[in-house]
Structures are given as structure tokens and as C-alpha cells.
Design a protein around this motif. Structure first.
Motif, short mmCIF file in Angstrom:
data_model
loop_
_atom_site.label_atom_id
_atom_site.label_comp_id
_atom_site.label_asym_id
_atom_site.label_seq_id
_atom_site.Cartn_x
_atom_site.Cartn_y
_atom_site.Cartn_z
N GLY A 92 72.76 40.19 67.17
CA GLY A 92 72.78 41.62 67.48
C GLY A 92 71.50 42.33 67.07
O GLY A 92 71.24 43.45 67.49
N ILE A 93 70.70 41.68 66.22
CA ILE A 93 69.40 42.25 65.84
C ILE A 93 68.29 41.41 66.46
O ILE A 93 67.49 41.88 67.27
CB ILE A 93 69.26 42.31 64.30
CG1 ILE A 93 70.20 43.40 63.76
CG2 ILE A 93 67.81 42.58 63.90
CD1 ILE A 93 70.23 43.53 62.28
N ASN A 94 68.25 40.14 66.09
CA ASN A 94 67.17 39.26 66.53
C ASN A 94 67.16 39.08 68.05
O ASN A 94 66.10 39.12 68.68
CB ASN A 94 67.35 37.92 65.80
CG ASN A 94 66.14 37.04 65.91
OD1 ASN A 94 66.12 36.11 66.69
ND2 ASN A 94 65.10 37.37 65.17
N GLY A 95 68.34 38.89 68.63
CA GLY A 95 68.42 38.69 70.08
C GLY A 95 67.98 39.92 70.85
O GLY A 95 67.36 39.82 71.92
N VAL A 96 68.30 41.08 70.31
CA VAL A 96 67.91 42.32 70.98
C VAL A 96 66.39 42.47 70.94
O VAL A 96 65.76 42.82 71.94
CB VAL A 96 68.62 43.53 70.33
CG1 VAL A 96 68.11 44.83 70.90
CG2 VAL A 96 70.13 43.41 70.51
N LEU A 98 64.18 40.07 70.74
CA LEU A 98 63.60 39.09 71.67
C LEU A 98 63.74 39.56 73.11
O LEU A 98 62.84 39.38 73.93
CB LEU A 98 64.27 37.72 71.51
CG LEU A 98 63.90 36.92 70.27
CD1 LEU A 98 64.50 35.52 70.35
CD2 LEU A 98 62.40 36.81 70.13
N SER A 99 64.89 40.18 73.43
CA SER A 99 65.07 40.69 74.79
C SER A 99 64.04 41.77 75.10
O SER A 99 63.50 41.84 76.19
CB SER A 99 66.46 41.28 74.97
OG SER A 99 67.43 40.30 74.73
N TYR A 100 63.77 42.62 74.10
CA TYR A 100 62.72 43.64 74.29
C TYR A 100 61.38 42.97 74.56
O TYR A 100 60.59 43.44 75.38
CB TYR A 100 62.63 44.56 73.06
CG TYR A 100 63.43 45.83 73.23
CD1 TYR A 100 64.82 45.82 73.08
CD2 TYR A 100 62.81 47.03 73.54
CE1 TYR A 100 65.57 46.97 73.24
CE2 TYR A 100 63.55 48.19 73.70
CZ TYR A 100 64.91 48.16 73.56
OH TYR A 100 65.64 49.30 73.72
N PRO A 168 72.97 46.31 63.22
CA PRO A 168 71.87 47.27 63.10
C PRO A 168 72.41 48.65 62.74
O PRO A 168 73.40 49.09 63.31
CB PRO A 168 71.25 47.28 64.50
CG PRO A 168 72.34 46.83 65.40
CD PRO A 168 73.19 45.88 64.62
N TRP A 171 67.59 51.40 63.90
CA TRP A 171 66.68 50.53 64.64
C TRP A 171 65.23 50.74 64.24
O TRP A 171 64.43 49.81 64.27
CB TRP A 171 66.85 50.73 66.15
CG TRP A 171 67.96 49.91 66.70
CD1 TRP A 171 69.19 50.34 67.08
CD2 TRP A 171 67.98 48.49 66.87
NE1 TRP A 171 69.97 49.29 67.51
CE2 TRP A 171 69.24 48.14 67.39
CE3 TRP A 171 67.05 47.47 66.65
CZ2 TRP A 171 69.60 46.82 67.68
CZ3 TRP A 171 67.40 46.16 66.95
CH2 TRP A 171 68.66 45.85 67.46
N ILE A 175 62.85 47.62 63.25
CA ILE A 175 61.61 47.26 63.95
C ILE A 175 60.39 47.41 63.04
O ILE A 175 59.51 46.57 63.02
CB ILE A 175 61.46 48.11 65.23
CG1 ILE A 175 62.59 47.78 66.20
CG2 ILE A 175 60.11 47.89 65.89
CD1 ILE A 175 62.75 48.76 67.34
N SER B 65 67.82 35.37 76.54
CA SER B 65 67.61 36.24 75.38
C SER B 65 68.59 37.42 75.39
O SER B 65 69.05 37.84 74.33
CB SER B 65 66.17 36.71 75.30
OG SER B 65 65.87 37.51 76.42
N TYR B 68 71.74 36.18 74.09
CA TYR B 68 71.61 36.08 72.63
C TYR B 68 71.83 37.45 71.97
O TYR B 68 72.56 37.56 70.98
CB TYR B 68 70.22 35.51 72.33
CG TYR B 68 69.80 35.42 70.89
CD1 TYR B 68 70.72 35.28 69.86
CD2 TYR B 68 68.44 35.43 70.56
CE1 TYR B 68 70.30 35.17 68.54
CE2 TYR B 68 68.02 35.31 69.26
CZ TYR B 68 68.95 35.19 68.24
OH TYR B 68 68.53 35.08 66.95
N GLY B 69 71.24 38.48 72.56
CA GLY B 69 71.39 39.81 71.97
C GLY B 69 72.78 40.39 72.14
O GLY B 69 73.31 41.04 71.23
N SER B 288 74.03 47.48 68.83
CA SER B 288 73.14 46.49 69.44
C SER B 288 73.16 46.62 70.95
O SER B 288 72.11 46.64 71.61
CB SER B 288 73.59 45.07 69.08
OG SER B 288 73.53 44.87 67.70
#
Lengths: 450, 317
Positions: A92-96, A98-100, A168, A171, A175, B65, B68-69, B288
């Protein structure tokens, strides 16, 4: 005594992918910046030398970029493959984050890369310059998000916990966690330096063969000017980053310095120039040191001391020899760079930059120094945060996917085989592209224009 | 699943479909290598995808990804379930990318074309087999590395992906390269299309038999599926009316991919994977999801815009 368990193998796999990937990544950041600058200068000044330089470096960049992209994709998957515990708890933190990275940087880079390489002649000059700039912007955005993500793992902030899950809360704090800006600046400068040394080395090599070549002259001069400004800046940035680490991850700094325990009889902390840190006896062997110097750069005083390693239980200390030596390697390489810059300024002053053959020969040998410093720096920061994957919250042991040893060994064999083959082909290609004469690019562009 | 999660589910599903479509034609060009006849046609074929392969592949990275998020539990379960398969798939895509970027710089066209064909063949098989396993509800146990990509339904799925990508690739080549409009090539495309269609039907039947849950979902949602198919049909007619022959075949192939994948997603929803309802812990927190969605809402329209621009400016000869 020598055995590798699941955790060691998973770390080895991730580390080898990262160490492989970071070379292309650093050169992509540096070369994309360089090329965008050259492309715009060529359009603005109408100077053929800039365009010749652009065309000389473009094939290097495309080959390097391809390798960077594909090794980066491997990393995105490896997180989930190898660190199940981590990705499940912190997705919920790291994946978000990476998506960004993917939506702000990867698509931008990939699409404008196509336009930059294949649009020349099809899209207007302005659009072509814009594409080159966008590729570089993509590279920095990508670094921004991936380093934000890494920094959050090193110095977590802005989160709460719901059982095992990381949630999170703020945010902005996630970041811009305490180490993120320091890491971003340090890494971006490192990428520019590494690229500038590669460029300078190749320019010097060509000048040894043809000292009158105007393209190689410009290439060397530009790269050395870049280094003249950026290397001192990097030393300052590195010092600030070190102080930031001391505040947030003091045990990492204690390991970097191999500082085991306070010795009350000594004033200040010595800088250990060389030693073999012995984790069993918790002391350094074969020591060569300079009194008080470490106090000076870590605390900016002559007497203060940092927390020694023995303040932490053994299980919470990183591998001291590894962190100590990788850090030494990075710092010593950095000061060697400063020396080179000083010599180049002196030669420039004497107006013999392009004539001093001993200097040109030395410059060709400096090709990998920036890359060596980057590898050493990443080993320092990643090995230095062990045993944690999320600092103070989750250990790598808790995070690792419980594969059997054979599974990891066979995948490692596959990865290393491909990496070796690609490195071989890449190195061959690099030298093949490098052998082309920069001056010939000038003639080629003229023909193209007429 | 609440609204936010549903929107992300749709976006991830859409990204995956776009990946199948775009990297489908890229891998498909590799799959068509041995059947293109003249040396120069192969050369043109490779050059028609080099500017796009990287952005095309990025849709997979995006889908993974975002998964994943938004759904970290699923991401951290299915990746380890297919550990070796995914490592091998990544290495195949790795070599594929290197081939594209090194192609012009080495003068070894035969070797590189062979590599392109073989990597595409193996990558398409692995994607099809893994997709089938997931559709069968495999890959959900916590035990890593238990996925079986050699079961007969997986093998069928692999074959469907290989043939499907080959169809996309040949339709792309018909659209972008005029030399592929020969009678021989048309006959080849027709044969390929028919074989692919037959294999697809066989695979669907096998999936419905082997996974009763899927069959019952198809029954329940017959109305929606019929509606989607109607939209697809209207789209096909419009394509025929509005475009020329060369473009039409690619657009039809593209519509078929989108239609088929949409039907699959409709049958899976509201599960994350068929037979595995999205439990509380499977979805990331509201904070999230919201932040992720804000980013996508800003970035995706931009991505679509500059992607279309790049196709428009690079495809005009």
C-alpha cells in the motif's frame, strides 16, 4: 563454515540485479541529460560540433537504455518474487510509489525515446529537442520515485500500522522521508559524474590518436568542466548525506567508520584509513589511522564522538568489513576524482589540456571510476541497513519468500547466465561504437544536411 | 469490493488488455519472422516495432505495479507461485529488448531474427500458460513455486497465446508494411487466423469444463457478455466502414483481444482471481487506493495523448 541459506541467496540475487542495473541506470541519467543539452545547443547555436557529439553518443545511449529498461523490469518483479513478506505488508506504500514511477516516468521515457531516436527528420526540430528533454526528465522522475521508495525503507515516516500492514497516513512524509532528498541529490550527481568520466575517457582516447579533432576536444573539455563543478558539489552533498545517515541510521555510520567502542583516553575519533574490522573480537586489526579526523567530518568538532557499534546487540549490526571497505572505496575514489579535476584545471590554465599526453593517457584509465564509486556507495547503504528491510520495523529475514534453496540457485544460474552474455555483447558493442571517429560524425552530418 | 477498489480493478484489467494487444503485436512480429519470405520484409518488420516495443512492454510493468499497490496480497502470492516461470519470462523479455536495441549496431540479422522468434515463442507460451493457471484458480496457495505450466489446459493456453500474438503481429505488418499485401501472405494470414480461432474455441471449452465456477459465471452473466459482444460486433462493422482493408484487419484483431479479455474480467469480478473473493486484507487501505487513483487520473490521459502522437508521427512514412 561457508553456507548460503534462502535469505543469503535471495539477497545475492537482488544485489546482483541491482549492481548490474545501476550501471545502465546511471549512464542513462547522465547520457540523457548530456544528449538533451547537446541537441538543444545544436538547435540554438547551429553549431555542427554539438550535433556531431549528439550523433556520436546517441547509439551508445540507445544500447545502454535498452539494457537499463530490461534489467529494471526484472527488479520490479523481483521485489514480489523474493520479498513476499515485505510486499504483502507494505504494498500500500511501496507499490503505490512504484506505480507512480511507471506512470510518470517509464511511459514518458519509453515513448519520447522512440520519438527521439526515430523522429529525427519526421518531427520538427523543436519537437525533437522537446523529446530529448522529456527522455531526460523521465530519467530524473524515475530516480525520484524509486529513491523515494528506497528512502522510505531506509528512514520510514508518515505511516501507521494495522497489524502487520503498513498504512500511509501522510503521503508527503512518506515521499519526502528524512533521507529522500539527500539520496536523490547524491545519486543524481553521481550519475552525472560517472557519465562525465566515461565521456572524458573516450575523448582522451581519441585525442591520443588525433589531437586536432575538434569534436573530441569539445567532448573532453565539456566533460571536464562538468566534473569541475559537480565533483566538489558531490563531496559536499555526500557529507550532508552522511550526517543525515548519522542522525537516522547511526549504526550504519558506526559500521562505515568501523568504530567499535569509545576509548576514553583518546580525544576525538580517529579516521581509520585502512584496517581489517574483526567482528569476532569487536576491534580493528592492522590499523592505520589519522587522529581526530573522523570527529571533524562527522561531528564538525575535534572532540565529539558518535555512538559506537557495541551500543547495539550483535544481531542488529550490519556486516562491518563490507560496509567499512565499500565506504572507503567510494570516498577514496571521490577524492581521486577531485585530484583529477585539479590537474585538469592546472593544465587548462597552462593551455596544454589537449597536448599533455600523460594526462590523456591517465584520463582513459578513469573510465570506470564514477561507476565504481556508485557500486561501492550502494553496497554501503544497502548492506549498512541490514538486518532491516524497513528500518527498525521489518527484517529481511521476516520479508523473504520461503523458497527452497534449489529454486533460488537455479534462478540465480539463469539470471547470471543472461547477465554475463548481455555484458559480453554490451562491452563488445561499447568498444565497437567507441572506435568510430568523432570527427567523422562532423563530415557525416554535413553530407546529411547538403 | 468498494467503488475505489473496483475502479482500480478495472484500470488494472484494462492495462493488462492493452499489454496483450500492444506487446502481442510486438511479440507477434517476432513469431512471424520465419514466414515473411524476403529478407527485406523481415528487415522492415523489425524496424516497424523498434520505436514502440519499450512503451508496449511498459503496460505490463504498469499492470503489475498497480496490482502491487492496490492488491498487495494477490501480487505477493501469484508472483512467487510462478517463480521460475516468471524469472524465465523476464529473461526472455530481457533478451528480446536487447535484440531490438542492439539490432542495427551488430550486423548479424539472421542470429538476431532467430533470437527474436525463439524468445517470442517461449514468452508467449509462458504468458498463456500462466494466464490459464490463474484462470483455473491455481497460484493462490501460499506455497511458493507450485504453479504447473505443463498441464494440458495450460499448454492449450500457451498455444492460444502464441497463435493469437502471431495473428496480431501479422495484422500489424499488413497495416504498416506494403510488401506484405501479396497473395501468398494473404493465404498465410487466413490459415493462421482459422487455426488460431479453432484453438481459441477449444481452449475456451476446456476452461469451462475444467473450471465449473467459470462456467456458472458465464451462465449468470450471459446478458452482460451478450451486450459486450454486441458492442464488439458494432465496432467491427464500423471499422469495416471507416477504414481501409490494411488497417481493418489490425483493428479487428485489437477489438477481439479487448472483447475477449473484457468477458474474462466480467466473469472473474468481484473476485480478484476466480474462486478467491477479495477479503478485507487483500485490498490496500483507502488512503493507498485514493492516492494511487489520483496519480493515475492525472497521468493516464497524458500517456494516451503522447502515445497516440508518437504512433501518428512515426507511422507516417
Amino acid at each position: 563454515m561457508f553456507s548460503l541459506d534462502t535469505l543469503d541467496l535471495a539477497r545475492l540475487q537482488f544485489a546482483s540485479t541491482l549492481l548490474f542495473h545501476i550501471i545502465f541506470l546511471a549512464l542513462s541519467i547522465g547520457l540523457s541529460t548530456y544528449l538533451a543539452f547537446l541537441r538543444c545547443m545544436a538547435a540554438w547555436k547551429g553549431d555542427a560540433v554539438y550535433m556531431a557529439l549528439y550523433h556520436y553518443w546517441l547509439p551508445h545511449f540507445t544500447a545502454n537504455y535498452g539494457a537499463g529498461v530490461v534489467s529494471g523490469v526484472v527488479m520490479a518483479f523481483e521485489l514480489g518474487l523474493n520479498w513476499q513478506g515485505f510486499t504483502r505488508a507494505a504494498g500500500g506504500i511501496n507499490g503505490v510509489l512504484l506505480s507512480y514511477e511507471v506512470v510518470t516516468a517509464f511511459f514518458l521515457e519509453a515513448t519520447f525515446f522512440g520519438l527521439m531516436i526515430f523522429g529525427e527528420g519526421k518531427i520538427g526540430t523543436r519537437m525533437h529537442c522537446f523529446s530529448a528533454i522529456m527522455v531526460a526528465v523521465g530519467a530524473y522522475l524515475s530516480s525520484f520515485w524509486i529513491l523515494a521508495s528506497n528512502s522510505w525503507m531506509q528512514t520510514p515516516a508518515g505511516y501507521g500500522r494495522d497489524g502487520s500492514t503498513f498504512i500511509p497516513v501522510d503521503w508527503f512524509q512518506v515521499i519526502f522521508s528524512p533521507s529522500s532528498i539527500y539520496r536523490l541529490v547524491h545519486m543524481s550527481l553521481a550519475a552525472m559524474i560517472a557519465t562525465a568520466f566515461v565521456v572524458a575517457a573516450i575523448a582522451a582516447w581519441h585525442l591520443l590518436k588525433d589531437r586536432t579533432d575538434p569534436v573530441s576536444r569539445k567532448m573532453l573539455s565539456m566533460a571536464l568542466w562538468m566534473l569541475t563543478f559537480v565533483v566538489p558539489l558531490q563531496i559536499v552533498a555526500g557529507d550532508l548525506h552522511g550526517l543525515n545517515t548519522l542522525e537516522n541510521q547511526p549504526v550504519k555510520v558506526a559500521a562505515m567508520e568501523a568504530y567499535w567502542e569509545h576509548k576514553p583516553e583518546r580525544g576525538g575519533m580517529p579516521m581509520v584509513v585502512a584496517a581489517w574490522p574483526d567482528s569476532d573480537s569487536e576491534s580493528n586489526r592492522f590499523v592505520l589511522e589519522i587522529p581526530r579526523l573522523s570527529s571533524l567530518y562527522l561531528t564538525h568538532s575535534l572532540t565529539e564522538k558518535i555512538q559506537p557499534l557495541t551500543d547495539w546487540p550483535e544481531a542488529e549490526r550490519p556486516n562491518v568489513p563490507l560496509v567499512f571497505w565499500s565506504f572507503r572505496l567510494m570516498v577514496y575514489t571521490g577524492f581521486t576524482m577531485l585530484g583529477i579535476v585539479a590537474v585538469s584545471l592546472y593544465l587548462r590554465h597552462r593551455r596544454s589540456l589537449f597536448d599533455a599526453r600523460w594526462f590523456l593517457r591517465a584520463m582513459t584509465l578513469t573510465l570506470p571510476v564514477g561507476l565504481i564509486a556508485i557500486e561501492a556507495g550502494w553496497i554501503t547503504t544497502e548492506a549498512g541497513r541490514q538486518p532491516w528491510i524497513i528500518y527498525g520495523e521489518m527484517t529481511t529475514q521476516e520479508a523473504v519468500t520461503p523458497y527452497g534453496t534449489w529454486q533460488l540457485i537455479s534462478s540465480l544460474a539463469v539470471l547470471w547466465t543472461i547477465y554475463t552474455l548481455v555484458s559480453g555483447a554490451g562491452t563488445y558493442l561499447f568498444f565497437k561504437l567507441t572506435r568510430r571517429s568523432p570527427r567523422a560524425m562532423l563530415a557525416k552530418d554535413d553530407n546529411g544536411a547538403s | 469490493m468498494d467503488t475505489l477498489a473496483t475502479v482500480l480493478y478495472i484500470l488494472i484489467a484494462l492495462a493488462l488488455s492493452i499489454y496483450f494487444l500492444l506487446d502481442g503485436y510486438t511479440l507477434g512480429v517476432g513469431l512471424n519472422m520465419p514466414f515473411l519470405g524476403h529478407k527485406q520484409v523481415r528487415e522492415h518488420a523489425i524496424h516497424s516495432v523498434i520505436p514502440f516495443w519499450d512503451a508496449n512492454q511498459t503496460w505490463l510493468v504498469f499492470a503489475v505495479s498497480a496490482l502491487y499497490g492496490a492488491f498487495p496480497a494477490l501480487y505477493s502470492t501469484i508472483l512467487p507461485a510462478f517463480y521460475i516461470e516468471i524469472v524465465v519470462l523476464l529473461m526472455l523479455l530481457f533478451v528480446r529488448g536487447i535484440v531490438f536495441e542492439f539490432y542495427e549496431k551488430f550486423s548479424r540479422p539472421a542470429l538476431f531474427q532467430t533470437l527474436l522468434f525463439l524468445t517470442a515463442l517461449a514468452a508467449a507460451y509462458l504468458q498463456g500458460a500462466i494466464a490459464t493457471q490463474l484462470l483455473m484458480g491455481q497460484g493462490l496457495s501460499d506455497e511458493p513455486g507450485h504453479g504447473d505450466i505443463w498441464q494440458y489446459e495450460s499448454a492449450l493456453g500457451g498455444a492460444v497465446f502464441i497463435l493469437g500474438y502471431a495473428v496480431l503481429g501479422s495484422a500489424w505488418l499488413r497495416m504498416t508494411i506494403s510488401q506484405t499485401s501479396t497473395g501468398k501472405q494473404s493465404a498465410y494470414r487466413l490459415t493462421l487466423g482459422i487455426v488460431a480461432l479453432l484453438m481459441l474455441v477449444l481452449w475456451i471449452v476446456v476452461c469451462l469444463i475444467e473450471q465449473p465456477l467459470l462456467a456458472s459465471r458465464v451462465g449468470e452473466r450471459g446478458g452482460i457478455i451478450a451486450g459486450l459482444s454486441a458492442v464488439g460486433f458494432v465496432g467491427a462493422v464500423l471499422v469495416r466502414r471507416l477504414t481501409n482493408n490494411r488497417t481493418a484487419s489490425f483493428l479487428w484483431a485489437a477489438c477481439s483481444v479487448l472483447l475477449l479479455t473484457s468477458i474474462v474480467y466480467v466473469c472473474i469480478y468481484p473476485d480478484l482471481l476466480i474462486g478467491s473473493p477479495a477479503e478485507e486484507g487483500a485490498i490496500a487501505s483507502h488512503a493507498s487506493l485514493l492516492f494511487l487513483l489520483v496519480g493515475l487520473a492525472i497521468a493516464l490521459p497524458l500517456i494516451v495523448t503522447y502515445t497516440l502522437y508518437s504512433y501518428r508521427s512515426l507511422l507516417k512514412s
